[in-house]
Design a protein around this motif. Structure first.
Motif, PDB file in Angstrom:
ATOM      1  N   UNK A 329       0.820  -1.212   0.000  1.00  9.74           N
ATOM      2  CA  UNK A 329       0.000   0.000   0.000  1.00  9.74           C
ATOM      3  C   UNK A 329       0.858   1.268   0.000  1.00  9.74           C
ATOM      4  N   UNK A 365      -0.539  -4.930  10.689  1.00 12.46           N
ATOM      5  CA  UNK A 365      -1.811  -5.429  11.212  1.00 12.46           C
ATOM      6  C   UNK A 365      -1.634  -6.806  11.859  1.00 12.46           C
ATOM      7  N   UNK A 367      -1.092  -9.467  10.240  1.00 16.01           N
ATOM      8  CA  UNK A 367      -1.905 -10.394   9.432  1.00 16.01           C
ATOM      9  C   UNK A 367      -1.206 -11.741   9.301  1.00 16.01           C
ATOM     10  N   UNK A 448     -10.954   6.612  13.102  1.00 14.98           N
ATOM     11  CA  UNK A 448     -11.850   5.638  12.487  1.00 14.98           C
ATOM     12  C   UNK A 448     -12.715   6.293  11.411  1.00 14.98           C
ATOM     13  N   UNK A 452     -14.203   5.953   7.196  1.00 20.00           N
ATOM     14  CA  UNK A 452     -15.171   4.871   7.419  1.00 20.00           C
ATOM     15  C   UNK A 452     -16.300   5.401   8.282  1.00 20.00           C
TER      16      UNK A 452
ATOM     17  N   UNK B 146      -7.481 -12.797   9.225  1.00 20.32           N
ATOM     18  CA  UNK B 146      -6.078 -13.235   9.252  1.00 20.32           C
ATOM     19  C   UNK B 146      -5.767 -14.227  10.368  1.00 20.32           C
ATOM     20  N   UNK B 150      -4.568 -17.941   9.564  1.00 21.02           N
ATOM     21  CA  UNK B 150      -3.152 -18.310   9.642  1.00 21.02           C
ATOM     22  C   UNK B 150      -2.751 -18.886  10.997  1.00 21.02           C
ATOM     23  N   UNK B 175      -9.078 -11.944  -3.856  1.00 18.44           N
ATOM     24  CA  UNK B 175      -8.077 -12.126  -2.795  1.00 18.44           C
ATOM     25  C   UNK B 175      -8.765 -12.269  -1.434  1.00 18.44           C
ATOM     26  N   UNK B 177      -8.009 -13.873   1.110  1.00 21.28           N
ATOM     27  CA  UNK B 177      -7.103 -13.971   2.262  1.00 21.28           C
ATOM     28  C   UNK B 177      -6.342 -12.672   2.515  1.00 21.28           C
ATOM     29  N   UNK B 178      -6.635 -11.629   1.746  1.00 22.07           N
ATOM     30  CA  UNK B 178      -5.934 -10.355   1.934  1.00 22.07           C
ATOM     31  C   UNK B 178      -6.486  -9.645   3.165  1.00 22.07           C
ATOM     32  N   UNK B 179      -5.585  -9.182   4.017  1.00 22.08           N
ATOM     33  CA  UNK B 179      -5.975  -8.466   5.237  1.00 22.08           C
ATOM     34  C   UNK B 179      -6.862  -7.268   4.889  1.00 22.08           C
ATOM     35  N   UNK B 181      -7.157  -4.618   6.734  1.00 17.46           N
ATOM     36  CA  UNK B 181      -6.580  -3.365   7.222  1.00 17.46           C
ATOM     37  C   UNK B 181      -7.052  -2.962   8.610  1.00 17.46           C
ATOM     38  N   UNK B 182      -7.793  -3.849   9.285  1.00 19.84           N
ATOM     39  CA  UNK B 182      -8.253  -3.527  10.640  1.00 19.84           C
ATOM     40  C   UNK B 182      -7.063  -3.550  11.618  1.00 19.84           C
ATOM     41  N   UNK B 183      -6.592  -4.737  11.929  1.00 20.45           N
ATOM     42  CA  UNK B 183      -5.357  -4.837  12.721  1.00 20.45           C
ATOM     43  C   UNK B 183      -5.435  -4.269  14.128  1.00 20.45           C
ATOM     44  N   UNK B 194      -4.745   2.212   6.752  1.00 20.77           N
ATOM     45  CA  UNK B 194      -5.835   1.287   7.026  1.00 20.77           C
ATOM     46  C   UNK B 194      -7.012   1.515   6.075  1.00 20.77           C
ATOM     47  N   UNK B 197      -6.223   0.242   2.664  1.00 18.62           N
ATOM     48  CA  UNK B 197      -6.285  -1.223   2.628  1.00 18.62           C
ATOM     49  C   UNK B 197      -7.736  -1.710   2.577  1.00 18.62           C
ATOM     50  N   UNK B 200      -9.250  -1.175  -0.837  1.00 14.14           N
ATOM     51  CA  UNK B 200      -8.886  -2.239  -1.783  1.00 14.14           C
ATOM     52  C   UNK B 200      -9.752  -3.475  -1.527  1.00 14.14           C
ATOM     53  N   UNK B 219     -14.009  -7.391  14.487  1.00 13.59           N
ATOM     54  CA  UNK B 219     -13.109  -6.288  14.151  1.00 13.59           C
ATOM     55  C   UNK B 219     -13.091  -6.038  12.654  1.00 13.59           C
ATOM     56  N   UNK B 223     -14.835  -2.921  10.382  1.00 21.28           N
ATOM     57  CA  UNK B 223     -13.980  -2.159   9.473  1.00 21.28           C
ATOM     58  C   UNK B 223     -14.547  -2.177   8.053  1.00 21.28           C
TER      59      UNK B 223
END
Lengths: 475, 259
Positions: A329, A365, A367, A448, A452, B146, B150, B175, B177-179, B181-183, B194, B197, B200, B219, B223
């Motif tokens: 990103x 994150x 991930x 936030x 969003x 995620x 994983x 995708x 399995x793509x995160x 962006x929360x995290x 974030x 992400x 996307x 979470x 998001x």
């Protein structure tokens, strides 16, 4: 190299607003993971190999002094020279010294991240020696005076129009109306220009993917062959390598090589894999007269025996950044120093200090994708968390975060109080929402709601409703 | 599973802080699913949060204190079930390491870890469930959170159960399995990154053609729902448990206005 890591947030904002960078990132983002996935799928024992790779590196790190000494003995036996450098300064001095003794005016260079870490080019230029980058990506970055943004594709952040523009600006002796129809044309122009530089150079500097203790050899992999011309044509070859590059045997190196290209570019093997053992011997047809290795510590030995030791397993394949949603990103420059992406977020604080690089291990994150593709199974998220722990212990994390955290911790450890606080909070937010289901802005929650909406809670917490239902069941 | 002779396991529900605060319906859906799977469900009162906000902010001492609270609250059950891959992952994969220098507590943490499961994978992998009695008319896309994916290997389980929901058509993102962006605190510490992400992610969700987005973690759901809502998308967002329990009719979707 001057670190801009403290300004990670500003760097990232700049990157997000850079259309040319975003275009480049969107181009490379799906390519690298797809190539790796195909290569991995074609090798049934890949998962086993990852364990083997991890074990080789762990064993070496547990006996690092022994293998470095064995390696040195064998370099000396093969007629090479070893220069130990504790700091970046020591390494720069050693390189300059060798170049001066060789009477060098120009130096060709293969791609080497450690040379970026040491800022070798600046140092040589300052002392009147011209360094010439010969890796195509590094070559254009030298023209543009930019640092690499990726450890194996240093110019991944550029688009073809950037290449054309830079080449036209600098290669003014060529016809201005020449056409770059495809990538090959760019490569051909660079190749023709570099040929004379290779032949004229007095010293060639390369990195090393591995140092092999049992033979005293260094190994480089390239796809362009520029590394071979850099290390065989000049009279003097200097290898720059950090201490953790050593592996015990040729067999170990080949196991790791099987992991490296697949993880990096999805190739079974890089196009050129070259082993160098000493300089030219009597009867050799080519090769440098002198073979020097500058072995750099620069903070790494301090990682041995700490919770960051596993980071020294890294073989610099870049799979972690190729798969990292944050790297993909914001790109590599945002990280602000030599090593971007997840591996950089662990390594950079070790090498330049967590006070400067504190953002990096936080800008994740967790991930877990990086760890899942790492060829030597480095627990990258875990180590980023360790950096956050060090920051927390040293009171480097922002005061607002610490205050919120301790307030939350106080309440969350008292279930009755927690029930009350959440009941009030959920009710208040739902009243604020007035049945709209979401809030476009909430006081103190700009982080936030900047991009969003905030979905509104149902209103009654689970525990309030559960207690109510239990009571009504009983009555 | 032979429900006549096998004893009913005593299951403690770990509600999680986000479900408790934000979406209690998920907790009630979890209870319904667990009871339908032949479990006796209890909800220990002393629970609050798994401690991830502290743990991932580098505050190990607070994380360990929170973990001690969980050990107290969840002792003595056959299983602890969590409607979140992230919180279940915290207990299973991370909590025991908070006590590496305290062997007695570590042993208790390991025992708890071995009895703790994420909800959907508990239904399939432990209770052997292959289908649910539920209906929902729509086209759903599932996001692999995620930690669930994983740390706990949750991939096919929710898709398998969703395949048995009458009227539900499943599609996939490019995708999945793509995160998103929360995290955790990442989403407010680095909001610009974030939001890019999650944008996307929502583009991928929209392109899938689904009219409802499902996942197993609040979470990520908040998001993605927050971003979809900001983009004016009509795609509904729900926790997977709500659909599997057939409870979608009971509550508006996440972020949806009350009718």
């Amino acid at each position: 190299m001057l670190a801009t890591s403290p300004a990670f947030k500003e760097n990232a904002a700049h990157a997000l607003a850079d259309p040319s960078l975003q275009k480049a990132l969107h181009r490379t983002r799906p390519q690298n993971p797809a190539k790796r996935a195909a290569a991995v799928a074609a090798l049934p024992e890949f998962e086993q190999l990852r364990d083997i790779g991890r074990d080789i590196k762990n064993h070496t790190l547990a006996n690092l002094d022994f293998y470095l000494e064995t390696w040195e003995t064998n370099v000396l036996k093969s007629g090479g020279h070893v220069h130990w450098a504790s700091t970046a300064d020591d390494a720069r001095t050693a390189v300059l010294e060798i170049c001066r003794k060789a009477g060098a005016r120009t130096v060709t260079k293969g791609k080497s991240m450690i040379s970026e870490e040491l800022a070798i080019n600046d140092h040589l230029e300052k002392h009147g020696i011209e360094p010439i980058e010969t890796d195509l990506g590094e070559y254009i970055l030298q023209i543009r005076k930019e640092p690499p943004s990726h450890i194996i594709g240093p110019a991944f952040h550029l688009n073809r129009e950037d290449w054309e523009e830079s080449f036209r600006k600098v290669h003014t002796h060529l016809p201005a109306d020449r056409v770059f129809a495809e990538r090959k044309d760019i490569m051909t122009e660079a190749r023709e220009l570099l040929r004379s530089k290779f032949l004229a150079a007095d010293v060639g500097i390369t990195g090393a993917n591995f140092l092999i203790a049992e033979t005293g050899s260094s190994v480089i992999v390239t796809n362009e062959g520029n590394g071979d011309l850099t290390q065989t044509l000049p009279r003097v070859h200097i290898v720059l390598a950090s201490i953790e590059k050593v592996v015990p045997t040729l067999e170990d190196a080949t196991s790791l090589l099987r992991l490296l290209a697949r993880s990096a570019t999805g190739q079974d093997f890089s196009v050129y894999t070259t082993f160098s053992t000493g300089g030219r011997r009597a009867g050799d047809l080519d090769g440098p007269e002198e073979y020097h290795v500058v072995v750099v510590d620069n903070g790494r030995s301090a990682m041995v025996g700490t919770e960051f030791q596993d980071m020294l397993r890294c073989i610099r394949c870049a799979a972690c950044m190729n798969h990292c949603p944050v790297y993909q990103t914001v790109g590599g420059h945002a990280y602000g120093w030599v090593y971007p992406g997840p591996m950089g977020s662990v390594l950079t604080p070790s090498l330049i200090g967590v006070d400067k690089a504190g953002h990096l291990p936080n800008a994740s994150t967790f991930c877990g994708k990086c760890e899942s593709v790492c060829p030597v199974k480095i627990p990258l998220p875990k180590m980023m968390r360790h950096w956050r722990e060090r920051e927390f212990e040293r009171h480097l994390s922002p005061q607002s975060v610490r205050t919120n955290l301790s307030l939350w911790a106080f309440v969350a450890q008292r279930p009755a109080l927690y029930r009350l606080a959440t009941r009030i909070g959920a009710k208040a937010l739902s009243l604020l929402g007035r049945g709209r289901g979401r809030l476009a802005s909430v006081p103190f929650a700009g982080g936030w709601t900047g991009g969003r909406d905030l979905p509104v809670p149902e209103g009654e917490t689970f525990f309030a409703r559960y207690a109510r239902l239990e009571r009504s069941k009983r009555s | 599973m032979d429900h006549i002779t096998a004893p009913r396991p005593r299951v403690a529900l770990f509600v999680t802080c986000l479900v408790d605060f934000h979406r209690p319906s998920v907790g009630f859906a979890a209870i319904k699913l667990l009871e339908a799977a032949g479990c006796d469900v209890e909800v220990p009162r002393a629970q609050t949060c798994c401690g991830q906000p502290a743990y991932n902010s580098g505050d190990r001492a607070t994380a360990a204190a929170m973990a001690r609270g969980l050990l107290e609250a969840f002792g003595g059950y056959d299983y602890v079930v969590v409607p979140s891959g992230s919180c279940a992952g915290m207990i299973r994969e991370h909590m025991p390491h908070l006590f590496d220098d305290d062997p007695n507590t570590k042993a208790r943490a390991e025992a708890l870890a071995s009895r703790t499961y994420e909800l959907v994978s508990f239904l399939t992998d432990v209770r052997g469930q292959i289908a649910v009695q539920a209906a929902y008319v729509g086209t759903a896309v599932y996001h692999d959170s995620c930690a669930g994916l994983r740390e706990l290997g949750i991939k096919t389980q929710p898709r398998d159960l969703l395949a048995s929901v009458a009227g539900l058509k499943m599609v996939e993102m490019k995708e999945p399995e793509m995160c998103c962006g929360f995290g955790g605190t990442f989403c407010v510490k680095y909001p610009d990154i974030s939001v890019r992400m999650v944008s996307d992610k929502t583009a991928d969700i929209v392109a899938s053609g689904a009219d409802i987005l499902l996942a197993g973690d609040m979470g990520c759901l908040l998001n993605m729902a927050g971003r979809l809502s900001r983009e004016g998308s009509a795609i509904k967002v729900r926790h997977v448990a709500e659909i599997l329990a057939g409870m979608a009719g009971a509550t508006p979707a996440i972020g949806e206005p009350t009718p």
